[in-house]
Write a protein that holds these residues in place. Structure first.
Motif, PDB file in Angstrom:
ATOM      1  N   ASN A 120      27.410  44.421  36.904  1.00  0.00           N
ATOM      2  CA  ASN A 120      29.027  43.907  36.392  1.00  0.00           C
ATOM      3  C   ASN A 120      29.335  45.559  36.046  1.00  0.00           C
ATOM      4  O   ASN A 120      31.086  45.539  36.097  1.00  0.00           O
ATOM      5  N   THR A 121      28.693  46.651  35.872  1.00  0.00           N
ATOM      6  CA  THR A 121      29.701  47.599  35.719  1.00  0.00           C
ATOM      7  C   THR A 121      29.969  47.898  36.608  1.00  0.00           C
ATOM      8  O   THR A 121      31.647  48.956  36.507  1.00  0.00           O
ATOM      9  N   ARG A 122      29.584  48.011  37.795  1.00  0.00           N
ATOM     10  CA  ARG A 122      30.212  48.664  39.055  1.00  0.00           C
ATOM     11  C   ARG A 122      31.115  47.778  39.718  1.00  0.00           C
ATOM     12  O   ARG A 122      32.238  48.423  40.011  1.00  0.00           O
ATOM     13  N   ILE A 123      31.347  46.183  39.353  1.00  0.00           N
ATOM     14  CA  ILE A 123      32.596  45.334  39.323  1.00  0.00           C
ATOM     15  C   ILE A 123      33.504  45.707  38.813  1.00  0.00           C
ATOM     16  O   ILE A 123      34.744  45.894  39.240  1.00  0.00           O
ATOM     17  N   ASN A 124      33.518  46.167  37.001  1.00  0.00           N
ATOM     18  CA  ASN A 124      34.353  46.773  36.841  1.00  0.00           C
ATOM     19  C   ASN A 124      35.223  47.406  37.198  1.00  0.00           C
ATOM     20  O   ASN A 124      36.836  47.309  37.192  1.00  0.00           O
ATOM     21  N   GLY A 125      34.412  48.724  37.207  1.00  0.00           N
ATOM     22  CA  GLY A 125      34.739  49.881  38.011  1.00  0.00           C
ATOM     23  C   GLY A 125      35.944  49.907  39.669  1.00  0.00           C
ATOM     24  O   GLY A 125      37.066  49.910  39.257  1.00  0.00           O
ATOM     25  N   GLU A 126      35.681  48.883  40.031  1.00  0.00           N
ATOM     26  CA  GLU A 126      36.120  48.657  40.978  1.00  0.00           C
ATOM     27  C   GLU A 126      37.553  47.542  41.545  1.00  0.00           C
ATOM     28  O   GLU A 126      38.441  47.591  41.850  1.00  0.00           O
ATOM     29  N   VAL A 127      37.343  46.431  40.416  1.00  0.00           N
ATOM     30  CA  VAL A 127      38.478  45.771  40.209  1.00  0.00           C
ATOM     31  C   VAL A 127      39.722  46.145  39.441  1.00  0.00           C
ATOM     32  O   VAL A 127      40.530  46.851  39.853  1.00  0.00           O
ATOM     33  N   LEU A 128      39.050  47.262  38.386  1.00  0.00           N
ATOM     34  CA  LEU A 128      39.871  48.391  37.624  1.00  0.00           C
ATOM     35  C   LEU A 128      40.738  49.455  38.887  1.00  0.00           C
ATOM     36  O   LEU A 128      41.707  49.977  38.822  1.00  0.00           O
ATOM     37  N   ARG A 129      39.988  50.199  39.715  1.00  0.00           N
ATOM     38  CA  ARG A 129      40.567  50.909  40.667  1.00  0.00           C
ATOM     39  C   ARG A 129      41.717  49.978  41.894  1.00  0.00           C
ATOM     40  O   ARG A 129      42.607  50.613  41.924  1.00  0.00           O
ATOM     41  N   LEU A 182      54.275  40.814  35.537  1.00  0.00           N
ATOM     42  CA  LEU A 182      52.643  40.373  36.291  1.00  0.00           C
ATOM     43  C   LEU A 182      52.167  39.560  35.346  1.00  0.00           C
ATOM     44  O   LEU A 182      51.213  38.812  36.757  1.00  0.00           O
ATOM     45  N   ARG A 183      52.457  38.381  34.463  1.00  0.00           N
ATOM     46  CA  ARG A 183      51.782  37.100  34.320  1.00  0.00           C
ATOM     47  C   ARG A 183      52.521  35.907  35.565  1.00  0.00           C
ATOM     48  O   ARG A 183      51.531  35.746  36.868  1.00  0.00           O
ATOM     49  N   SER A 184      53.917  36.973  36.247  1.00  0.00           N
ATOM     50  CA  SER A 184      54.090  35.659  37.265  1.00  0.00           C
ATOM     51  C   SER A 184      53.972  36.234  38.569  1.00  0.00           C
ATOM     52  O   SER A 184      54.041  35.445  39.813  1.00  0.00           O
ATOM     53  N   ALA A 185      52.618  37.300  39.371  1.00  0.00           N
ATOM     54  CA  ALA A 185      52.284  37.741  40.316  1.00  0.00           C
ATOM     55  C   ALA A 185      51.506  37.860  40.126  1.00  0.00           C
ATOM     56  O   ALA A 185      50.285  38.195  41.082  1.00  0.00           O
ATOM     57  N   GLU A 186      50.339  36.813  39.543  1.00  0.00           N
ATOM     58  CA  GLU A 186      49.126  37.036  39.316  1.00  0.00           C
ATOM     59  C   GLU A 186      48.939  36.390  40.418  1.00  0.00           C
ATOM     60  O   GLU A 186      47.284  36.639  40.778  1.00  0.00           O
ATOM     61  N   GLY A 187      49.012  35.479  41.229  1.00  0.00           N
ATOM     62  CA  GLY A 187      48.016  34.967  42.194  1.00  0.00           C
ATOM     63  C   GLY A 187      48.992  35.518  43.182  1.00  0.00           C
ATOM     64  O   GLY A 187      47.342  35.714  43.976  1.00  0.00           O
ATOM     65  N   TYR A 188      49.561  35.977  43.208  1.00  0.00           N
ATOM     66  CA  TYR A 188      49.589  37.043  44.591  1.00  0.00           C
ATOM     67  C   TYR A 188      48.718  38.372  44.364  1.00  0.00           C
ATOM     68  O   TYR A 188      48.284  39.418  45.492  1.00  0.00           O
ATOM     69  N   ILE A 189      48.713  38.812  42.660  1.00  0.00           N
ATOM     70  CA  ILE A 189      46.984  39.828  42.704  1.00  0.00           C
ATOM     71  C   ILE A 189      46.168  39.890  42.977  1.00  0.00           C
ATOM     72  O   ILE A 189      45.437  40.219  44.308  1.00  0.00           O
ATOM     73  N   ARG A 190      45.748  38.317  42.567  1.00  0.00           N
ATOM     74  CA  ARG A 190      44.353  37.811  43.300  1.00  0.00           C
ATOM     75  C   ARG A 190      44.498  37.790  44.731  1.00  0.00           C
ATOM     76  O   ARG A 190      42.811  38.032  44.988  1.00  0.00           O
ATOM     77  N   GLY A 191      45.365  37.175  44.833  1.00  0.00           N
ATOM     78  CA  GLY A 191      45.149  37.277  46.674  1.00  0.00           C
ATOM     79  C   GLY A 191      44.917  38.833  47.428  1.00  0.00           C
ATOM     80  O   GLY A 191      43.959  38.588  48.188  1.00  0.00           O
ATOM     81  N   ARG A 192      45.149  39.269  46.704  1.00  0.00           N
ATOM     82  CA  ARG A 192      45.045  41.064  47.309  1.00  0.00           C
ATOM     83  C   ARG A 192      43.818  41.233  46.906  1.00  0.00           C
ATOM     84  O   ARG A 192      43.294  41.885  47.396  1.00  0.00           O
ATOM     85  N   LEU A 193      43.801  41.108  45.311  1.00  0.00           N
ATOM     86  CA  LEU A 193      42.624  41.400  45.183  1.00  0.00           C
ATOM     87  C   LEU A 193      41.207  40.642  46.159  1.00  0.00           C
ATOM     88  O   LEU A 193      39.992  41.857  45.961  1.00  0.00           O
ATOM     89  N   ALA A 194      41.285  39.180  46.345  1.00  0.00           N
ATOM     90  CA  ALA A 194      40.313  38.963  47.269  1.00  0.00           C
ATOM     91  C   ALA A 194      39.982  39.459  48.153  1.00  0.00           C
ATOM     92  O   ALA A 194      39.127  39.731  48.951  1.00  0.00           O
ATOM     93  N   LYS A 195      41.047  39.794  48.914  1.00  0.00           N
ATOM     94  CA  LYS A 195      40.972  40.622  50.267  1.00  0.00           C
ATOM     95  C   LYS A 195      40.899  41.629  50.889  1.00  0.00           C
ATOM     96  O   LYS A 195      39.522  42.114  51.460  1.00  0.00           O
ATOM     97  N   SER A 196      41.106  43.115  49.130  1.00  0.00           N
ATOM     98  CA  SER A 196      40.268  43.511  48.646  1.00  0.00           C
ATOM     99  C   SER A 196      38.730  43.810  48.282  1.00  0.00           C
ATOM    100  O   SER A 196      37.208  45.129  48.833  1.00  0.00           O
ATOM    101  N   ILE A 197      38.548  43.484  47.874  1.00  0.00           N
ATOM    102  CA  ILE A 197      36.688  43.644  47.171  1.00  0.00           C
ATOM    103  C   ILE A 197      36.492  41.902  47.712  1.00  0.00           C
ATOM    104  O   ILE A 197      36.407  41.046  47.340  1.00  0.00           O
ATOM    105  N   ASN A 198      35.384  42.601  48.308  1.00  0.00           N
ATOM    106  CA  ASN A 198      34.433  41.177  48.609  1.00  0.00           C
ATOM    107  C   ASN A 198      33.270  40.842  47.617  1.00  0.00           C
ATOM    108  O   ASN A 198      32.326  40.764  47.692  1.00  0.00           O
ATOM    109  N   LEU A 199      33.810  39.556  46.874  1.00  0.00           N
ATOM    110  CA  LEU A 199      33.143  39.132  45.930  1.00  0.00           C
ATOM    111  C   LEU A 199      32.923  37.437  46.223  1.00  0.00           C
ATOM    112  O   LEU A 199      34.411  37.020  46.797  1.00  0.00           O
ATOM    113  N   ARG A 200      32.018  36.964  45.339  1.00  0.00           N
ATOM    114  CA  ARG A 200      31.549  35.411  45.721  1.00  0.00           C
ATOM    115  C   ARG A 200      33.131  34.824  45.190  1.00  0.00           C
ATOM    116  O   ARG A 200      33.209  33.993  45.463  1.00  0.00           O
TER     117      ARG A 200
END
Length: 120
Positions: free
Chosen positions: A8-17, A70-88
């Motif tokens: 979980n600590t590693r995932i937090n760091g990756e998501v932060l970056r 940032l709240r209006s761009a949550e969907g876009y940010i979440r999509g970019r996060l899904a592409k860059s981080i391989n999480l379940r």
């Protein structure tokens, strides 16, 4: 997965970056202040939700506008996060304004004032 596990600590760091790079370079919303930083991230152990603590260097209006952008761009940010981080699961992001840096600066200023008066 426990809240304070190594994974979980590693995932937090990756998501932060990744959130930091997405906010700095990927969002073209003019409401988002250029001096916005992600202070910390807490991803839930089930990877369903995420709290992102952000700090904005500016006045109160800049903070409110940045939070709204940032709240209006949550969907876009979440999509970019899904592409860059391989999480379940890609976590749903909640942006929370962090006042700790501003609080520390104010306390430091107050301490300096008190020390300055004591020397006189």
């Amino acid at each position: 997965m426990r809240k304070n596990s190594i994974k979980n600590t590693r995932i937090n760091g990756e998501v932060l970056r990744e959130l930091s790079s997405i906010i700095q370079g990927g969002i073209k919303d003019p409401r988002i202040h250029p001096l916005t930083s992600v202070v910390s991230v807490e991803v839930a152990p089930d990877l369903k939700s995420c709290k992102a603590y952000i700090s904005v260097f500016g006045d109160e209006k800049a903070r409110e506008d940045t939070l709204a952008g940032l709240r209006s761009a949550e969907g876009y940010i979440r999509g970019r996060l899904a592409k860059s981080i391989n999480l379940r699961n890609t976590p749903e992001i909640r942006f929370i304004m962090d006042q700790s840096i501003e609080y520390g600066v104010n306390m430091s200023r107050l301490i300096d004032e008190v020390n300055g008066r004591g020397e006189e």
